[in-house]
Design a protein around this motif. Structure first.
Motif, PDB file in Angstrom:
ATOM      1  N   ARG A 140       0.841  -1.199   0.000  1.00 29.50           N
ATOM      2  CA  ARG A 140       0.000   0.000   0.000  1.00 29.50           C
ATOM      3  C   ARG A 140       0.877   1.250   0.000  1.00 29.50           C
ATOM      4  NH1 ARG A 140      -3.583  -0.473   5.163  1.00 29.50           N
ATOM      5  NH2 ARG A 140      -1.474  -0.719   6.002  1.00 29.50           N
ATOM      6  N   ILE A 141       0.382   2.268  -0.697  1.00 28.49           N
ATOM      7  CA  ILE A 141       1.106   3.545  -0.713  1.00 28.49           C
ATOM      8  C   ILE A 141       0.977   4.187   0.662  1.00 28.49           C
ATOM      9  CG2 ILE A 141       1.124   5.874  -1.657  1.00 28.49           C
ATOM     10  CD1 ILE A 141       2.238   3.963  -3.587  1.00 28.49           C
ATOM     11  N   ILE A 142       2.122   4.525   1.272  1.00 29.54           N
ATOM     12  CA  ILE A 142       2.080   5.215   2.567  1.00 29.54           C
ATOM     13  C   ILE A 142       2.751   6.574   2.489  1.00 29.54           C
ATOM     14  CG2 ILE A 142       1.928   3.108   3.923  1.00 29.54           C
ATOM     15  CD1 ILE A 142       4.912   3.199   4.361  1.00 29.54           C
ATOM     16  N   ALA A 143       3.462   6.840   1.403  1.00 26.59           N
ATOM     17  CA  ALA A 143       4.033   8.169   1.181  1.00 26.59           C
ATOM     18  C   ALA A 143       4.210   8.343  -0.329  1.00 26.59           C
ATOM     19  CB  ALA A 143       5.379   8.325   1.889  1.00 26.59           C
ATOM     20  N   HIS A 144       3.650   9.440  -0.832  1.00 25.13           N
ATOM     21  CA  HIS A 144       3.675   9.661  -2.276  1.00 25.13           C
ATOM     22  C   HIS A 144       3.576  11.156  -2.538  1.00 25.13           C
ATOM     23  CE1 HIS A 144       2.618   9.310  -6.539  1.00 25.13           C
ATOM     24  NE2 HIS A 144       2.977   8.031  -6.462  1.00 25.13           N
ATOM     25  N   PRO A 145       4.256  11.649  -3.586  1.00 20.27           N
ATOM     26  CA  PRO A 145       4.090  13.077  -3.904  1.00 20.27           C
ATOM     27  C   PRO A 145       2.628  13.447  -4.131  1.00 20.27           C
ATOM     28  CG  PRO A 145       5.940  12.155  -5.125  1.00 20.27           C
ATOM     29  CD  PRO A 145       5.270  11.011  -4.442  1.00 20.27           C
ATOM     30  N   ASN A 146       1.840  12.511  -4.621  1.00 24.60           N
ATOM     31  CA  ASN A 146       0.410  12.729  -4.766  1.00 24.60           C
ATOM     32  C   ASN A 146      -0.254  12.348  -3.445  1.00 24.60           C
ATOM     33  OD1 ASN A 146      -2.293  12.854  -5.420  1.00 24.60           O
ATOM     34  ND2 ASN A 146      -2.121  11.566  -7.245  1.00 24.60           N
ATOM     35  N   GLY A 147      -0.612  13.321  -2.660  1.00 24.92           N
ATOM     36  CA  GLY A 147      -1.156  13.069  -1.341  1.00 24.92           C
ATOM     37  C   GLY A 147      -2.421  12.244  -1.354  1.00 24.92           C
ATOM     38  N   GLU A 148      -3.220  12.326  -2.415  1.00 27.69           N
ATOM     39  CA  GLU A 148      -4.456  11.575  -2.466  1.00 27.69           C
ATOM     40  C   GLU A 148      -4.190  10.068  -2.483  1.00 27.69           C
ATOM     41  OE1 GLU A 148      -6.709  12.877  -5.762  1.00 27.69           O
ATOM     42  OE2 GLU A 148      -7.048  14.919  -4.979  1.00 27.69           O
ATOM     43  N   LEU A 149      -3.127   9.654  -3.171  1.00 32.50           N
ATOM     44  CA  LEU A 149      -2.785   8.235  -3.175  1.00 32.50           C
ATOM     45  C   LEU A 149      -2.411   7.761  -1.777  1.00 32.50           C
ATOM     46  CD1 LEU A 149      -0.670   7.942  -6.469  1.00 32.50           C
ATOM     47  CD2 LEU A 149      -3.032   7.222  -6.102  1.00 32.50           C
ATOM     48  N   ALA A 150      -1.654   8.588  -1.057  1.00 35.57           N
ATOM     49  CA  ALA A 150      -1.273   8.216   0.309  1.00 35.57           C
ATOM     50  C   ALA A 150      -2.488   8.230   1.228  1.00 35.57           C
ATOM     51  CB  ALA A 150      -0.193   9.153   0.818  1.00 35.57           C
ATOM     52  N   ALA A 151      -3.388   9.185   1.041  1.00 38.17           N
ATOM     53  CA  ALA A 151      -4.572   9.283   1.898  1.00 38.17           C
ATOM     54  C   ALA A 151      -5.489   8.085   1.724  1.00 38.17           C
ATOM     55  CB  ALA A 151      -5.323  10.577   1.584  1.00 38.17           C
ATOM     56  N   SER A 152      -5.516   7.528   0.497  1.00 39.74           N
ATOM     57  CA  SER A 152      -6.388   6.378   0.252  1.00 39.74           C
ATOM     58  C   SER A 152      -5.665   5.064   0.447  1.00 39.74           C
ATOM     59  CB  SER A 152      -6.937   6.447  -1.180  1.00 39.74           C
ATOM     60  OG  SER A 152      -5.871   6.404  -2.115  1.00 39.74           O
ATOM     61  N   PHE A 153      -4.362   5.135   0.811  1.00 40.52           N
ATOM     62  CA  PHE A 153      -3.546   3.925   0.953  1.00 40.52           C
ATOM     63  C   PHE A 153      -3.719   3.019  -0.278  1.00 40.52           C
ATOM     64  CE2 PHE A 153      -4.324   5.249   5.343  1.00 40.52           C
ATOM     65  CZ  PHE A 153      -3.008   5.326   5.808  1.00 40.52           C
ATOM     66  N   ALA A 154      -3.516   3.623  -1.460  1.00 42.51           N
ATOM     67  CA  ALA A 154      -3.718   2.916  -2.737  1.00 42.51           C
ATOM     68  C   ALA A 154      -2.917   1.620  -2.757  1.00 42.51           C
ATOM     69  CB  ALA A 154      -3.298   3.824  -3.899  1.00 42.51           C
ATOM     70  N   ASP A 155      -3.556   0.576  -3.277  1.00 43.14           N
ATOM     71  CA  ASP A 155      -2.919  -0.745  -3.340  1.00 43.14           C
ATOM     72  C   ASP A 155      -2.079  -0.841  -4.616  1.00 43.14           C
ATOM     73  OD1 ASP A 155      -2.113  -3.314  -3.102  1.00 43.14           O
ATOM     74  OD2 ASP A 155      -4.118  -4.203  -3.207  1.00 43.14           O
ATOM     75  N   TYR A 156      -0.771  -0.879  -4.469  1.00 39.65           N
ATOM     76  CA  TYR A 156       0.176  -0.994  -5.591  1.00 39.65           C
ATOM     77  C   TYR A 156       0.840  -2.367  -5.608  1.00 39.65           C
ATOM     78  CZ  TYR A 156       0.316   3.724  -7.560  1.00 39.65           C
ATOM     79  OH  TYR A 156       0.017   4.878  -8.219  1.00 39.65           O
ATOM     80  N   ALA A 157       0.208  -3.334  -4.964  1.00 40.49           N
ATOM     81  CA  ALA A 157       0.861  -4.640  -4.853  1.00 40.49           C
ATOM     82  C   ALA A 157       1.049  -5.309  -6.216  1.00 40.49           C
ATOM     83  CB  ALA A 157       0.048  -5.560  -3.936  1.00 40.49           C
ATOM     84  N   GLN A 158       0.206  -4.942  -7.221  1.00 40.06           N
ATOM     85  CA  GLN A 158       0.311  -5.555  -8.536  1.00 40.06           C
ATOM     86  C   GLN A 158       1.159  -4.745  -9.500  1.00 40.06           C
ATOM     87  OE1 GLN A 158      -0.866  -8.591  -8.937  1.00 40.06           O
ATOM     88  NE2 GLN A 158      -1.594  -8.465  -6.810  1.00 40.06           N
ATOM     89  N   VAL A 159       1.581  -3.568  -9.069  1.00 37.44           N
ATOM     90  CA  VAL A 159       2.478  -2.792  -9.930  1.00 37.44           C
ATOM     91  C   VAL A 159       3.810  -3.524  -9.988  1.00 37.44           C
ATOM     92  CG1 VAL A 159       3.641  -0.574 -10.226  1.00 37.44           C
ATOM     93  CG2 VAL A 159       1.275  -0.653  -9.379  1.00 37.44           C
ATOM     94  N   PRO A 160       4.380  -3.757 -11.186  1.00 45.56           N
ATOM     95  CA  PRO A 160       5.567  -4.617 -11.316  1.00 45.56           C
ATOM     96  C   PRO A 160       6.698  -4.318 -10.346  1.00 45.56           C
ATOM     97  CG  PRO A 160       4.693  -4.170 -13.487  1.00 45.56           C
ATOM     98  CD  PRO A 160       3.888  -3.340 -12.533  1.00 45.56           C
ATOM     99  N   PRO A 161       7.164  -3.065 -10.142  1.00 45.58           N
ATOM    100  CA  PRO A 161       8.278  -2.879  -9.211  1.00 45.58           C
ATOM    101  C   PRO A 161       7.895  -3.207  -7.762  1.00 45.58           C
ATOM    102  CG  PRO A 161       7.466  -0.763  -9.980  1.00 45.58           C
ATOM    103  CD  PRO A 161       6.829  -1.804 -10.829  1.00 45.58           C
TER     104      PRO A 161
END
Length: 900
Positions: free
Chosen positions: A492-513
């Motif tokens: 999950r995103i916990i820190a991102h330049p886009n604050g909205e992604l961090a606020a929603s704890f966006a799930d990036y588990a399937q993003v390749p890196p």
């Protein structure tokens, strides 16, 4: 009429298409950033080579016109290029591309095996002269147009229900409401084009309109889908435009002489210059692009490791600050107001911490470092439960209940001094004895768990806003195109330049890196390149060891490769200009080389027409100069021989003129002599009849008187001999007269039934030979054309001869038959008579020529001569075969159509 196929337009257009597509894939692959290319990215470079080679092979066979086996090889290679182009659309679900490339591949593959035009003069399409009011096309089908029509029809079927359900990729989203309309338009326009080629004579305007409509349908699809990148422009506009212009372009292409030396020399020069240059530039730029990607990934991987270290230090620093707050003596003995004042002062030492707070042992809020009132209890939070149960520090990331922002929350137990000291020593020992674990801060140690929890006096807490942590990911002053973000151990995103992604704890588990980071942990990595459904990105990643989190550093591949792509665009433009310059230069060079040969060919043509003064080429090319010299010498000798021939012809002509005059005079004299001889023969024959009749008559009278007198036997024998001789002489005169008349008699042609004629003659002969045993074998005979009286004479003479010459036989066998040949009928009369010696066969048909004495067989020797004259006048031939004592066969032929 059998329909032929024209394949040269397919070879030229598909060849140019594959070459351009291969060049784009080699030179500017960044212009092809589409979904259909994602699945073949690893094989992009070799597939581009196959595309270019397939196009070159098609153009080569169109220009050099090799043997059938080379044509099959070239078309197979081009079909492989088309099939490889269909792999990307197939894997991405772009079924219109699959059917399009598949139909083009199959059309290219079968082209060498189709019945093709027999000569270059067969132009297709050819429109007849409209002034005659007769319009139509030649029976030649253009394979390129047929393939395009089939491709568009299949595309149209894909757009109709129920097949449109397979067009589920986002590629079709723009046109999805209009897919049925596109499908109907494509099916109708494609069927119309097929119809005008299958129809023997469509109107000229309809023929042109069909091509324009189909091309417009392809253009409409491209515009409606907003396809503006290189690949769809080549695939749609690049093929639709020549299809629209085919009725005007095709005849001009047909007039192009691809077998000329100039065309082949130009092709070879362009290929020799551009192909090595293209491959050299493509390999160099491909190598440069790979190196640039590797350097960028190395840089990003270094940044990821650096950022991971920065975040670790940043987190540890502020966690230590909260711990130092927790060990402040007498902190829990202060009142709430005093604690708030102390927290405000302590917070000034660590401004990155947005708020410090204290809680009692039950989790109830006591004071905060900001002006906000104490918040709600934390007793229900897992953070508090961990601190209370283990007596150790805890870190949690959650949405703040007061600030409503993503917060990194530290919680440290406030304990009696003895317990604090014991816990600090235990944590220090654990750090020395055990390796660090990713979730160490959240798991209690065995020693800490054994500590009595009733020593807990309270909890000191601090919170860092997610944006402050994200700021640590950009402190290196990297470019604006680089994006770094922090994920937890669940992706999950916990820190991102886009604050909205961090606020929603966006799930990036399937993003390749991130997926690689979660899977490999701290394993060494060189970064990776991946497609994010819109562009290629380069990513480096590293794990934060103590926390189990990960740092990912990304940037668009186009940004990293911007300088390389700019150079590629520039190189492509330069290569394009160099290709144009090479074509122009090659045309000029080939023209310079061919011009002397054309001049020499013109001189040869003039020489063939009799002009000896045509100019000869002056060239510095040794071979051409030598050829010109030899031609000049040959022309001079030919001129000399022509003059000699003309003199000889003049002499011959003069001689022929006098000869012709002499021949005419001699011919006239011969005709006069023949007429006089014929007249003489007739007169002699006619005038001799009377004396012989008188002699014969007086001999008969004398014999009558001698019968009553007493003449002796010798005298009577003399009288009989005189009578027989007179009758024989009279018969000779009659036969000569008939022979003379046969040459002058007019022929009256009619249909003659040979069966009836032969049967009639046979009946007459049977009455005359009633005392003989004759076996007749008469086959079925054909009907002929001829003069009935003459043919009757021919048959009677031959049958009488057969009867006469079989008289020595106790049983005679006579056969009559025929042989049918394409132009004539051959009749034969076969007998088992006395036969004749073949060495005397040439005498059979001469006048008065006999092979047997008159004592053996009566006759005058004119009958077969008369037969020969009749057969010759009918345009036939007569011949005979025989053997002494074994019979003879007489053949005569008559043409099926007698010329009168």
């Amino acid at each position: 009429m059998k329909r032929a196929f024209r394949i040269d337009t397919l070879q030229w257009i598909f060849g140019v298409f594959l070459i351009l597509r291969g060049i784009v894939m080699l030179m500017v692959p960044h212009q092809l950033d589409m979904t259909v290319f994602i699945f073949i990215q690893s094989q992009f470079f070799p597939l581009a080579i196959v595309q270019a080679l397939g196009g070159i092979a098609l153009i080569t066979v169109a220009v050099l016109m090799p043997k059938q086996r080379w044509m099959i090889f070239a078309h197979t290679l081009a079909a492989m290029a088309f099939f490889s182009s269909a792999v990307g659309p197939f894997l991405s679900g772009t079924w219109t591309g699959v059917t399009g490339y598949g139909s083009m591949a199959l059309g290219t593959l079968v082209a060498p095996f189709l019945p093709r035009m027999a000569s270059p003069q067969m132009v297709s399409p050819r429109v007849d002269d409209h002034r005659s009011g007769f319009e139509g096309i030649a029976p030649v089908i253009d394979l390129f147009a047929i393939v395009m029509a089939v491709r568009v029809i299949l595309h149209g079927i894909n757009c109709l229900p129920p097949f449109d359900q397979y067009l589920g990729v986002s590629f079709y989203d723009l046109a999805r409401p209009y897919l049925p309309i596109y499908g109907i338009i494509r099916i109708v326009s494609g069927s119309l084009l097929l119809g005008v080629y299958l129809h023997p004579r469509p109107p000229r305007f309809l023929f042109k309109l069909a091509h324009l409509l189909l091309g417009a349908a392809i253009w409409g699809w491209m515009i409606g889908m907003r396809l503006t990148t290189w690949n769809p422009v080549l695939y749609h506009a690049g093929l639709a435009t020549p299809l629209m212009l085919l009725p005007w372009f095709s005849p001009r292409l047909q007039r192009f002489d691809s077998s000329s030396l100039q065309a082949r020399l130009t092709f070879v020069l362009v290929g020799v210059v551009t192909i090595p240059l293209l491959l050299a530039v493509a390999f160099a730029t491909h190598w440069e692009e790979q190196n640039t990607i590797d350097r960028s990934l190395t840089l990003q991987q270094t940044l990821a490791n650096t950022f991971a270290e920065n975040v670790t230090n940043y987190i540890n620093l502020h966690q230590a600050a909260v711990q130092s707050l927790a060990i402040q003596p007498e902190l829990m003995n202060l009142s709430a107001t005093q604690q708030q004042s102390f927290l405000e002062q302590f917070n000034q030492l660590y401004p990155e911490i947005i708020v410090l707070a204290t809680y009692d042992a039950d989790g109830n809020a006591i004071a905060r470092s900001d002006d906000e009132p104490p918040g709600p209890s934390i007793a229900d939070l897992s953070l508090y439960e961990t601190v209370r149960r283990t007596g150790t520090s805890s870190l949690d990331i959650r949405l703040g209940r007061v600030l409503q922002r993503p917060l990194f929350m530290f919680a440290v137990p406030i304990q009696t001094p003895a317990v604090q000291l014991t816990n600090q020593l235990a944590e220090a020992d654990q750090d020395l004895e055990q390796p660090e674990q990713p979730d160490q801060l959240n798991q209690p140690t065995e020693q800490a768990t054994n500590q009595p929890t009733d020593r807990l006096l309270g909890v000191a807490a601090g919170a860092i806003e997610s944006t402050r942590v994200a700021a640590q990911l950009s402190q290196a002053g990297i470019g604006s195109d680089i994006e770094a973000y922090l994920v937890d151990n669940q992706g999950r995103i916990i820190a991102h330049p886009n604050g909205e992604l961090a606020a929603s704890f966006a799930d990036y588990a399937q993003v390749p890196p991130v997926a690689e980071l979660l899977e490999t942990g701290n394993a060494s990595s060189r970064g990776l390149r991946y497609w994010n459904q819109s562009e290629w990105r380069l990513a480096g990643y590293a794990q934060i060891p103590d926390l189990g989190w990960g740092v990912v550093v990304e940037r668009p591949a186009s940004s990293a490769l911007a300088s390389v792509h700019n150079r590629r665009n520039t190189d492509t433009g330069i290569l394009f200009l160099m290709t144009i310059a090479t074509v122009l230069f090659s045309v000029q060079v080939s023209r310079w080389l061919i011009q002397p040969l054309m001049t020499l060919a013109h001189a040869a043509g003039q020489l063939a027409s009799g002009d000896m003064g045509a100019p000869l080429p002056r060239s510095r090319i040794t071979e051409v100069a030598y050829l010109s010299t030899v031609f000049r010498q040959m022309r001079d000798r030919l001129s000399q021989r022509t003059a000699e021939r003309d003199r000889a012809e003049a002499e011959i002509r003069q001689f022929n003129e006098t000869l012709e005059q002499r021949v005419q005079e001699r011919t006239a004299q011969l005709e006069v002599a023949n007429k006089e001889l014929e007249s003489f023969s007739y007169s002699v024959s006619h005038d001799l009849r009377a004396p012989f009749r008188h002699i014969n008559g007086f001999v008969e009278l004398l014999q009558q008187r001698a019968a009553a007198s007493t003449l002796d036997e010798t005298s009577l024998r003399y009288l009989q001999t005189i009578a027989d001789t007179a009758r024989y002489a009279g018969q000779l005169v009659d036969d000569l007269l008939a022979f003379s008349r046969m040459g002058r008699a007019e022929m009256r042609l009619m249909a003659i039934d040979m069966n009836l004629l032969v049967e009639e003659i046979k009946r007459d002969l049977e009455r005359e030979t009633a005392d003989r045993t004759i076996h007749w074998q008469i086959e079925s005979l054909p009907e002929i054309q001829g003069d009935l009286s003459m043919i009757r004479l021919v048959c009677r003479n031959l049958l009488e001869n057969a009867v006469k010459y079989t008289s020595p036989r106790a049983e005679a066998h006579i056969a009559v038959g025929s042989v049918d040949e394409p132009q004539r009928h051959i009749f034969f009369v076969k007998d088992n008579g006395v036969g004749f010696d073949m060495q005397y066969a040439h005498k059979l048909f001469g006048v008065f020529q006999r092979l047997h004495s008159d004592t053996q067989f009566k006759g005058t020797g004119i009958g077969l001569a008369n037969v020969q004259r009749i057969v010759h006048r009918h345009g036939g031939e007569i011949w005979a075969e025989g053997e002494v004592g074994k019979g003879a066969i007489f053949y005569f032929s008559l043409p099926k159509h007698v010329k009168h």
